[in-house]
Design an enzyme around this catalytic site. Structure first.
Site, PDB file in Angstrom:
ATOM      1  N   ALA A  28       0.842  -1.205   0.000  1.00 35.14           N
ATOM      2  CA  ALA A  28       0.000   0.000   0.000  1.00 35.14           C
ATOM      3  C   ALA A  28       0.872   1.247   0.000  1.00 35.14           C
ATOM      4  CB  ALA A  28      -0.923   0.012   1.227  1.00 35.14           C
ATOM      5  N   CYS A  29       0.450   2.232  -0.783  1.00 34.61           N
ATOM      6  CA  CYS A  29       1.062   3.557  -0.750  1.00 34.61           C
ATOM      7  C   CYS A  29      -0.052   4.564  -1.008  1.00 34.61           C
ATOM      8  CB  CYS A  29       2.201   3.688  -1.761  1.00 34.61           C
ATOM      9  SG  CYS A  29       1.720   3.622  -3.495  1.00 34.61           S
TER      10      CYS A  29
END
Length: 322
Positions: free
Chosen positions: A79-80
């Site tokens: 995730a970013c």
């Protein structure tokens, strides 16, 4: 999407996950959800998006017996802020098929069509509730199953056959070029004869002032050069490495061992796998380095933080070893 209590496909035996600061809260929510489903999770925590995604990609790649295997497996979750950067970096490794999914339809499609084994999500664009639904869809969708891209109708025999053949064909992409490059290497003078004459070092984009020429892959041997005043922020490698200084001088802080080393021409230093170390170059410096495996670098601090720590060196309490 299948009911979470009765998945349509055997779920992964383990999920390796990580995030940057923009995706960490969403990642933590999904880790809790995975554990509630009794799925083993190895959470690598939070780091820069390129470091954490590369590490997840590397570990999924290392446990994938064949590219895009459809059997129960170890998969990844990254995730970013957008979900795009982590997907790009995870995809750098053989056998990894990372996909950014913002909707459940996208999650179902990428499992059905691509047999995705790394899910990338957006911490800025996806709510926790939506992310859980996306994750469940991605977990429970079998390869080649009907999906939104097929209007949930079974795939035709020729398309299903294409998907199946892709498992063997995709890893071959670029193979002919690699074979040609290997042929060129074996028909030119040996690397040893070329290390001084006509040698070109390529810039290390992630560390200003550095350049490198890899002369052998895995275990990796390389010639590395840094300009005077350059700093390598604290980092570590998944493999230990040996180095010999050929020109110039440098100081290495081993943060793990609370020791620092002044190295000049002819000096040798071994740094074990996982030891966090920071480097300062006093003059234009060149050295030979050999990793026990494939070259990698995982940063533990930002460049500005490293420079500030070096400026305050007098109070760092490290033992200087000559």
């Amino acid at each position: 999407m299948a009911d979470s209590a009765a998945p349509a496909v055997p779920r992964p035996v383990k999920i390796i996950t990580g995030a940057d600061s923009f995706g960490c809260d969403l990642k933590d929510t999904l880790v809790s959800h995975l554990r509630s489903l009794n799925i083993d999770v190895e959470d690598l925590g939070t780091s820069s998006y390129y470091d954490i995604a590369a590490e997840v990609g590397r570990r999924v790649s290392a446990t994938t017996s064949s590219p895009m295997s459809s059997s129960p497996e170890i998969r990844g979750l990254v995730a970013c802020g957008t979900g795009v950067g982590v997907s790009i970096f995870a995809n750098k490794f053989p056998g990894v098929t990372a996909a950014t999914c913002l909707t459940t339809d996208e999650a179902i499609n990428t499992r059905s069509i691509n047999n995705s084994n790394v899910l990338a999500v957006s911490g800025m664009a996806t709510s926790p509730d939506s992310a859980i639904k996306i994750l469940d869809a991605w977990l429970d969708t079998p390869f080649k199953s009907p999906c939104p891209a097929s209007n949930f109708a079974p795939w035709s025999e020729d398309i299903a056959s294409f998907f199946e053949n892709s498992l063997a064909e995709i890893p071959k992409i670029g193979g002919q070029q690699q074979q040609q490059e290997q042929k060129e290497v074996t028909t030119t003078p040996c690397a040893l004869c070329c290390l001084v004459k006509n040698r070109k070092l390529d810039p290390i984009d992630i560390i200003p002032g550095g350049s490198m020429k890899i002369v052998r892959e895995s275990p990796t041997s390389a010639i590395v050069s840094f300009k005077a005043g350059s700093v390598e922020p604290a980092h570590h490698h998944t493999f230990g490495h040996d180095l010999v200084v050929l020109k110039g001088s440098k100081r290495v802080w081993n943060l793990t061992k609370k020791a620092k080393y002044d190295l000049v021409v002819g000096d040798y230093l071994f740094t074990p796998a996982g030891d966090v170390h920071r480097v300062k170059y006093f003059e234009d410096t060149e050295f030979f380095i050999k990793w026990e495996g494939k070259w990698d670098i995982l940063f533990d601090e930002e460049l500005d933080v490293a420079k500030e720590a070096i400026e305050k060196e007098a109070a760092d309490g490290f033992e200087l070893i000559h």
